[in-house]
Design a protein around this motif. Structure first.
Motif, mmCIF file in Angstrom:
data_model
loop_
_atom_site.group_PDB
_atom_site.id
_atom_site.type_symbol
_atom_site.label_atom_id
_atom_site.label_comp_id
_atom_site.label_asym_id
_atom_site.label_seq_id
_atom_site.Cartn_x
_atom_site.Cartn_y
_atom_site.Cartn_z
ATOM 1 N N SER A 26 -68.506 8.189 64.274
ATOM 2 C CA SER A 26 -69.571 7.189 64.391
ATOM 3 C C SER A 26 -69.124 5.778 64.051
ATOM 4 O O SER A 26 -69.778 4.811 64.440
ATOM 5 N N GLU A 72 -73.050 10.665 59.031
ATOM 6 C CA GLU A 72 -72.073 11.652 59.494
ATOM 7 C C GLU A 72 -71.243 12.220 58.332
ATOM 8 O O GLU A 72 -70.960 13.425 58.286
ATOM 9 N N LYS A 86 -73.942 13.204 64.324
ATOM 10 C CA LYS A 86 -72.534 13.534 64.562
ATOM 11 C C LYS A 86 -71.936 14.415 63.467
ATOM 12 O O LYS A 86 -70.742 14.727 63.487
ATOM 13 N N GLY A 87 -72.752 14.812 62.499
ATOM 14 C CA GLY A 87 -72.261 15.655 61.411
ATOM 15 C C GLY A 87 -71.972 17.074 61.873
ATOM 16 O O GLY A 87 -72.762 17.654 62.618
#
Ligand SMILES: [Zn+2]
Length: 270
Positions: A162, A172, A234-235
C-alpha cells in the motif's frame, strides 16, 4: 527453575531471586486498548507487542523474562471512537515507572520496554530515562517500538503493497500481523482504507517548507472516517508471518546484546 520458563508472573519469589542472580533481562510490553477500525478488535496493540515479546523470550531460553503488559496507554485523540480505554500522560509515566522501579528494587539490572502503541512513545522513552536516573544508574532501561526494529522496517519494505507509513493504524501492517497472530479476531469483510485512498480527511503530520517533520496530533476523527490509517484491505496472513518473524528475530538479537552490556560506571567530576 525451568530453563524455558519466561513468564515473569509465573515465578515464585525464590525463583525471582534465582532470575536476578542469573542476571536475566526483563522485557515489558506496553500497549493500549483502543479502536482499530471496524475490522479489528480493541486489543491489537497489546496483543501484537506481547506476542512479539513472548516469542522472542522463548528463543532466549533462560536469558529473559516477560512481565504482564501495560494494557492502558495514552490516546485521548481517539476518544471520538467508541471503545478506547486510556489514561493521561502523567498517569501513564507514573504507573509504568512504578513497575520498572519495582523491578530495580528486586535487583534486576536490565529492563527493556517494548512498545506497541505509537502514542505511548514519548512517555515510554521518558520512563526508560527516568528509570536510569531514579535508580542512580544501578539499572539499565531501554525502550523501543517493535516496528522500529531494522528487520521489521526491511520486511515491511519488502512485503507491504500500500505504501502506507509503518506502523500506520489498523492498516496493511497491523492487519497482516493480527491475521498471523489471531485470524479468528479479524473481519476482513469490514476492512477499509484510510491512506492512501478516499481518506484521509486530514493529516497527522506537518511537512514544513524543507520537508521538515513537525509533531502534530489532532483528534483522530478530524482525519480518518472509520479509524483506519493505511490500507487494511491489503492485509494478509502471509505478510503478517513475514513481519512477525522479522520482529521476533530482531527483538531476540537486540535483547541478547542489551543483556550482555555491562552496567556503565559513573564518574563524578566535581
Ligand atoms: Zn495499533
Amino acid at each position: 527453575m525451568m530453563l524455558e520458563k519466561y513468564i515473569y508472573a509465573s515465578l515464585t519469589w525464590p525463583e525471582v531471586n534465582e532470575a536476578v542472580a542469573a542476571d536475566r533481562l526483563v522485557i515489558m510490553p506496553t500497549g493500549m486498548t483502543e479502536q482499530h477500525g471496524p475490522h479489528l478488535p480493541l486489543d491489537v496493540d497489546v496483543r501484537l507487542c506481547t506476542e512479539v515479546c513472548h516469542r522472542a523470550a522463548e528463543r532466549l531460553a533462560g536469558e529473559a523474562l516477560v512481565t504482564p503488559p501495560v494494557s492502558f496507554g495514552y490516546a485521548p485523540h481517539q476518544m471520538d471512537f467508541p471503545g478506547s480505554l486510556g489514561v493521561d500522560a502523567q498517569a501513564f509515566v507514573d504507573y509504568t515507572l512504578g513497575v520498572t522501579m519495582s523491578l530495580v528494587h528486586h535487583g534486576f539490572r536490565h529492563i527493556l520496554l517494548v512498545n506497541g502503541h505509537g502514542s505511548n512513545w514519548p512517555f515510554v522513552e521518558t520512563v526508560a530515562r527516568l528509570t536510569i536516573v531514579r535508580s542512580e544508574g544501578k539499572a539499565m532501561c531501554a525502550a523501543l517500538n517493535y516496528w522500529g526494529l531494522g528487520r521489521v522496517r526491511a520486511a515491511a519494505q519488502r512485503v507491504l503493497e500500500s505504501g502506507e507509513p509503518v506502523p500506520s493504524h489498523a492498516g496493511e501492517f497491523e492487519t497482516s500481523l493480527y491475521l498471523a497472530v489471531n485470524p479468528e479476531g479479524v473481519n476482513m469483510a469490514a476492512a477499509g482504507r484510510g491512506w492512501p485512498g478516499d481518506e484521509p480527511i486530514g493529516t497527522d503530520y506537518l511537512a514544513g517548507p524543507d520537508g521538515d517533520m513537525v509533531a502534530y496530533v489532532p483528534f483522530w476523527s478530524t482525519m480518518y472516517k472509520v479509524g483506519i490509517k493505511g490500507d487494511a484491505t491489503k492485509g494478509t496472513r502471509e505478510k503478517g508471518e513475514v513481519l512477525l518473524e522479522a520482529a521476533v528475530s530482531g527483538l531476540a538479537e537486540l535483547a541478547r546484546r542489551f543483556r550482555a552490556m555491562p552496567l556503565p560506571a559513573r564518574v563524578d567530576h566535581h
